[in-house]
Design an enzyme around this catalytic site. Structure first.
Site, short mmCIF file in Angstrom:
data_model
loop_
_atom_site.label_atom_id
_atom_site.label_comp_id
_atom_site.label_asym_id
_atom_site.label_seq_id
_atom_site.Cartn_x
_atom_site.Cartn_y
_atom_site.Cartn_z
N HIS A 72 -45.54 23.11 -28.09
CA HIS A 72 -45.82 21.39 -28.23
C HIS A 72 -46.94 21.46 -28.91
O HIS A 72 -46.70 20.34 -29.97
CB HIS A 72 -45.97 20.83 -26.67
CG HIS A 72 -44.64 21.15 -25.72
ND1 HIS A 72 -44.85 22.06 -24.70
CD2 HIS A 72 -43.40 20.77 -25.83
CE1 HIS A 72 -43.85 22.09 -23.92
NE2 HIS A 72 -42.92 21.30 -24.62
N MET A 99 -43.26 30.77 -25.85
CA MET A 99 -43.67 30.16 -24.93
C MET A 99 -42.46 28.86 -24.15
O MET A 99 -41.89 28.42 -25.17
CB MET A 99 -44.91 29.12 -25.41
CG MET A 99 -46.04 29.88 -25.69
SD MET A 99 -47.55 29.19 -25.76
CE MET A 99 -48.68 30.20 -26.14
N SER A 100 -42.88 28.65 -23.14
CA SER A 100 -41.88 27.60 -22.44
C SER A 100 -42.58 27.22 -21.30
O SER A 100 -43.36 28.06 -20.65
CB SER A 100 -40.60 28.37 -22.07
OG SER A 100 -39.89 27.68 -21.16
N ARG A 127 -41.00 26.83 -18.63
CA ARG A 127 -40.30 27.28 -17.24
C ARG A 127 -41.36 28.68 -17.19
O ARG A 127 -41.10 29.31 -16.04
CB ARG A 127 -39.09 27.70 -17.73
CG ARG A 127 -38.14 26.44 -17.80
CD ARG A 127 -36.65 26.93 -17.72
NE ARG A 127 -35.84 25.90 -17.39
CZ ARG A 127 -35.52 25.05 -18.37
NH1 ARG A 127 -35.68 25.27 -19.48
NH2 ARG A 127 -34.60 23.85 -17.95
N LYS A 159 -37.45 27.15 -31.46
CA LYS A 159 -37.20 27.91 -30.28
C LYS A 159 -35.85 27.29 -29.62
O LYS A 159 -35.07 28.17 -29.28
CB LYS A 159 -38.07 27.98 -29.16
CG LYS A 159 -37.79 28.32 -27.80
CD LYS A 159 -38.89 28.64 -27.03
CE LYS A 159 -38.57 29.09 -25.46
NZ LYS A 159 -37.91 27.90 -24.67
P1 AMP Z 1 -39.08 20.58 -24.36
O1 AMP Z 1 -40.29 19.93 -23.71
O2 AMP Z 1 -38.80 22.05 -23.70
O3 AMP Z 1 -38.05 19.72 -24.26
O4 AMP Z 1 -39.70 20.92 -25.74
C1 AMP Z 1 -40.04 20.01 -26.58
C2 AMP Z 1 -40.00 20.36 -28.18
O5 AMP Z 1 -40.95 21.37 -27.98
C3 AMP Z 1 -38.83 20.96 -28.40
O6 AMP Z 1 -38.47 20.53 -29.67
C4 AMP Z 1 -38.83 22.49 -28.38
O7 AMP Z 1 -38.01 23.29 -29.39
C5 AMP Z 1 -40.35 22.56 -28.67
N1 AMP Z 1 -40.91 24.03 -28.08
C6 AMP Z 1 -40.71 24.18 -26.98
N2 AMP Z 1 -41.31 25.47 -26.98
C7 AMP Z 1 -41.64 25.77 -28.13
C8 AMP Z 1 -42.24 27.03 -28.62
N3 AMP Z 1 -42.60 28.29 -27.92
N4 AMP Z 1 -42.26 26.94 -30.03
C9 AMP Z 1 -42.44 25.94 -30.77
N5 AMP Z 1 -41.59 24.91 -30.26
C10 AMP Z 1 -41.24 24.75 -28.72
#
Ligand code: AMP
Length: 286
Positions: free
Chosen positions: A40, A192-193, A195, A157
């Site tokens: 993020h 990265m996640s 989760r 991702k």
């Molecule tokens: P999320 O909070 O999981 O909905 O993710 C919010 C944004 O961050 C989305 O556009 C995701 O694709 C991006 N994102 C999440 N994990 C990654 C990562 N490891 N690398 C790049 N972008 C990410």
């Protein structure tokens, strides 16, 4: 230390802020579900850099959107760390964090609309998560109209999500532009996640199998193999510790399966590891 971001908790307050800064002020927007990590932060940093060049402002939204969860348990288990998130936004130079308290604040009490992009959701995550991308598109369009960004930043991702949002953006003639940003990984390669925090020590080790599998396929492709059956053969079976949902190679634009790689393609994987659903992908470009 710089001042922290302005935190806005309601749509009406956000609209007032949006009116006050003026229609011509550039806005870089990063929509998230919070529990922010370096992935993020890379989006926020890109937005900050772009906006610094045009005297613009950076807005981050943090909202765990119930409409995009196909499993209630997954929604309820989604990690939350509002103080940590605000500290990261502050360090990244974010100007405003839009953080509605709940779905009622986000959608209002009578919300009855949904947005669906057809076709691109047939395979990969769309096949196993009915309604997921409808929930994503609905919230992104709602946020888009509220924020009215000059540029919005999404991670590769979630490649299918990015492709679907790009389609919606073009089909509905939304203003502003979309930036697709590279995947940020842990040192050992795990994407990265938010989760990942739910992985126990063994599952954390097993989760590396996703990246290892994609890397092996990328190497075979780089060595000249373009037949999809040969690239995928046995690869899924070599992940016994993961509950594989899919491992597929699709056309990078249509997201339809291909038998032979002749143009830009995507190899994507989804699996449950220790009960946690993870995704990853690698782009295969001839
Ligand atoms: P999320 O909070 O999981 O909905 O993710 C919010 C944004 O961050 C989305 O556009 C995701 O694709 C991006 N994102 C999440 N994990 C990654 C990562 N490891 N690398 C790049 N972008 C990410």
């Amino acid at each position: 230390m710089t001042e922290g971001p302005i935190v806005v908790r309601s749509r009406s307050d956000f609209s007032r802020w949006r009116e006050a800064i003026g229609a011509d002020r550039p806005i870089g927007f990063v929509p998230t579900m919070g529990f922010l990590h370096a992935g993020h932060v890379s989006l926020m940093t890109a937005a900050r850099r772009d906006m610094d060049a045009v005297q613009g402002v950076v807005v981050v939204s943090i909202f765990v959107n119930p409409k995009q969860f196909d499993e209630r348990g997954d929604f309820e288990a989604y990690p939350v760390d509002r103080d940590g998130d605000l500290a990261k936004c502050r360090a990244a130079g974010v100007d405003v964090v839009f953080m509605p308290d709940d779905a009622r604040e986000m959608y209002g009490p009578h919300f009855a609309t949904s947005v669906e992009v057809h076709g691109l959701d047939e395979h990969l995550c769309g096949a196993g998560r009915p309604g997921h991308f409808r929930g994503v598109c609905t919230v992104v369009l709602k946020l888009w109209n509220l924020v009215r960004p000059t540029a919005a930043y999404f991670g590769r991702k979630d490649y299918q999500q990015l492709a679907i949002i790009r389609r919606m953006h073009e089909d509905l003639g939304l203003h502003g532009r979309i930036e697709g940003m590279p995947i940020v990984r842990e040192e050992d390669g795990l994407a990265m996640s938010s989760r990942n925090t739910r992985l126990g020590p063994q599952a954390r080790r097993d989760a590396l199998g996703l990246h290892r599998t994609l890397e092996a396929i990328r190497r075979d492709f780089a060595a000249g193999q373009t037949q999809v059956a040969a690239l995928l053969e046995e690869r899924g079976a070599s992940l016994p510790e993961c509950d594989l949902e899919y491992l597929a190679i699709v056309d990078a634009a249509t997201l339809q399966p291909v038998a032979h790689i002749t143009g830009p393609s995507l190899c994507a994987i989804a699996a449950r590891v220790g009960g946690v659903r993870l995704i990853d992908n690698v782009e295969l470009v001839p």
